[in-house]
Design a protein around this motif. Structure first.
Motif, PDB file in Angstrom:
ATOM      1  N   LYS A 187       0.661  -1.356  -0.017  1.00 38.98           N
ATOM      2  CA  LYS A 187       0.082   0.120  -0.031  1.00 38.98           C
ATOM      3  C   LYS A 187       1.002   1.234  -0.091  1.00 38.98           C
ATOM      4  N   SER A 188       0.211   2.437  -0.596  1.00 35.76           N
ATOM      5  CA  SER A 188       0.878   3.699  -0.494  1.00 35.76           C
ATOM      6  C   SER A 188      -0.291   4.567   0.521  1.00 35.76           C
ATOM      7  N   THR A 189       0.507   5.197   1.421  1.00 32.31           N
ATOM      8  CA  THR A 189      -0.530   6.076   2.384  1.00 32.31           C
ATOM      9  C   THR A 189      -0.246   7.549   1.988  1.00 32.31           C
ATOM     10  N   VAL A 190      -1.136   8.346   1.595  1.00 27.01           N
ATOM     11  CA  VAL A 190      -0.818   9.739   1.786  1.00 27.01           C
ATOM     12  C   VAL A 190      -1.679  10.522   2.941  1.00 27.01           C
ATOM     13  N   ARG A 191      -1.030  11.625   3.457  1.00 24.72           N
ATOM     14  CA  ARG A 191      -1.633  12.134   4.682  1.00 24.72           C
ATOM     15  C   ARG A 191      -1.505  13.634   4.315  1.00 24.72           C
ATOM     16  N   LEU A 192      -2.740  14.307   4.398  1.00 25.26           N
ATOM     17  CA  LEU A 192      -2.918  15.607   3.918  1.00 25.26           C
ATOM     18  C   LEU A 192      -3.257  16.383   5.321  1.00 25.26           C
ATOM     19  N   THR A 193      -2.379  17.367   5.797  1.00 25.36           N
ATOM     20  CA  THR A 193      -2.548  18.014   6.942  1.00 25.36           C
ATOM     21  C   THR A 193      -2.975  19.606   6.698  1.00 25.36           C
ATOM     22  N   ASN A 194      -4.441  20.088   6.968  1.00 28.47           N
ATOM     23  CA  ASN A 194      -4.546  21.238   6.398  1.00 28.47           C
ATOM     24  C   ASN A 194      -3.712  22.393   7.131  1.00 28.47           C
ATOM     25  N   LEU A 195      -3.332  23.465   6.258  1.00 28.68           N
ATOM     26  CA  LEU A 195      -2.449  24.458   6.625  1.00 28.68           C
ATOM     27  C   LEU A 195      -3.617  25.683   6.988  1.00 28.68           C
ATOM     28  N   GLU A 196      -2.919  26.589   7.618  1.00 30.28           N
ATOM     29  CA  GLU A 196      -3.684  27.893   7.997  1.00 30.28           C
ATOM     30  C   GLU A 196      -4.099  28.446   6.767  1.00 30.28           C
ATOM     31  N   ASN A 197      -5.271  29.164   6.957  1.00 27.09           N
ATOM     32  CA  ASN A 197      -5.977  29.748   5.576  1.00 27.09           C
ATOM     33  C   ASN A 197      -4.986  30.628   4.891  1.00 27.09           C
ATOM     34  N   GLU A 198      -4.282  31.454   5.512  1.00 29.55           N
ATOM     35  CA  GLU A 198      -3.376  32.581   4.763  1.00 29.55           C
ATOM     36  C   GLU A 198      -2.210  31.872   4.043  1.00 29.55           C
ATOM     37  N   ILE A 199      -1.912  30.537   4.085  1.00 29.40           N
ATOM     38  CA  ILE A 199      -0.828  29.978   3.451  1.00 29.40           C
ATOM     39  C   ILE A 199      -1.169  29.388   2.047  1.00 29.40           C
TER      40      ILE A 199
END
Ligand code: DP6
Length: 305
Positions: A41-53
């Motif tokens: 398997k491949s695992t992708v993790r996306l962590t939301n950055l602050e709105n202004e980035i």
């Protein structure tokens, strides 16, 4: 902090996607059939950055090369534009197997990226729509959404019900160094081979025969079709105007062993190869004794996953 994580399996093509009718949209020259590799398997993790980035960032544990990172961001931008979303992320992408050596890591990582991004956007769409969007990032990734069997033709990919639902898969890794010619480049170069005209017809005829051999449970016939199919693809590589190839001396050693095994026992695994030097074998569930025998033989020389 919102974190979204998705894992997706790679898939191995039995009838290969090689050559494109439309490069911008990854529309294949011929239909392909794949089996999902559920143990990888491949695992992708996306962590939301602050709105202004206003740009994505990379987690420093990610296993992607600079070129792969650029392709990932390009696909993420495509998805953001498609859904009209402004959110940027810290991205992490990892595999539980070596990447970039013909183990179809781009299929699983693009499938995981597409599903992860769409989940992080909070959008609800069907699996077929998700697969179609993923295809535009990397063609073969659209097949990773369907398990175990996927049939992809033009813009449509779907699950297909075939008798063998629980094949035992192993890959004999003769080299895990990154390949020089990417699959995308291979798709371009094969079109310059004098063997390319007629390739679509050959692949589709083989697909028809292969599906029939599975329905008939004619395993030896399936083995022969797969053997001819991966050699057809590697012959296109070798006969391209700018010739290239992935076969190493150890690749031929393994292939010869497997062919002789079939000649001796009139049975054995299905054998196939991707655009890389490593050899994939698929066994029926009742062949567990052969699995151990063949694994034991190769494990003394190579990494067997
Ligand atoms: C040899 O899907 O990696 O693995 O659409 O350009 O990203 P792009 O190519 P990719 O090609 C895979 C080619 C293959 C055969 C197959 O998986 O069918």
């Amino acid at each position: 902090m919102r974190v979204t994580e998705i894992s997706m399996p790679p898939n191995i093509a039995l009838i290969k996607y090689m050559g494109k009718k439309d490069e911008a949209k990854n529309i294949p020259s011929n239909a392909s059939l794949s089996y999902a590799l559920g143990n990888l398997k491949s695992t992708v993790r996306l962590t939301n950055l602050e709105n202004e980035i206003d740009h994505d960032e990379w987690d420093n544990q990610s296993q992607l090369s600079e070129i792969e990172k650029t392709r990932f961001i390009h696909h993420l931008n495509f998805l953001r534009k498609y859904f009209n979303i402004q959110q940027y992320f810290e991205i992490s992408s990892n595999n539980n197997f070596p990447a970039g050596c013909g183990l179809a890591s781009s299929a699983s990582s693009f499938a995981a990226l597409t599903k992860c991004a769409i989940t992080a956007f909070g959008v609800k769409i069907s699996i077929s729509e998700m697969a179609a969007l993923s295809r535009q990032g990397s063609g073969s990734s659209c097949r990773s959404f369907f398990s175990p069997w996927a049939l992809w033709k033009n813009e449509t990919v779907e699950a297909i019900n075939l008798p063998y639902q629980n094949l035992i898969h192993h890959v004999i890794v003769v080299s895990n160094s990154k390949k020089d010619i990417s699959s995308s480049e291979a798709h371009r170069r094969v079109q310059t081979s004098l063997l390319f005209p007629g390739r679509d017809k050959r692949a589709e005829l083989r697909l028809e025969y292969l599906l029939q051999s599975f329905e008939d449970k004619d395993w030896a016939k399936s083995y022969k079709i797969l053997w001819q199919e991966f050699w057809d693809m590697h012959a296109l590589f070798e006969t391209a105007e700018e010739s290239f190839g992935y076969l190493l001396p150890d690749t031929l050693f393994v292939l010869n062993y497997l062919r002789n095994y079939w000649i001796s026992y009139q049975d054995g695994p299905l054998v196939t190869m991707d655009a890389g030097p490593n050899i994939h074998v698929l066994f029926r569930e009742d062949q567990f004794e052969q699995v151990e025998k063949i694994k034991q033989f190769f494990e003394s020389k190579f990494l067997v996953l």
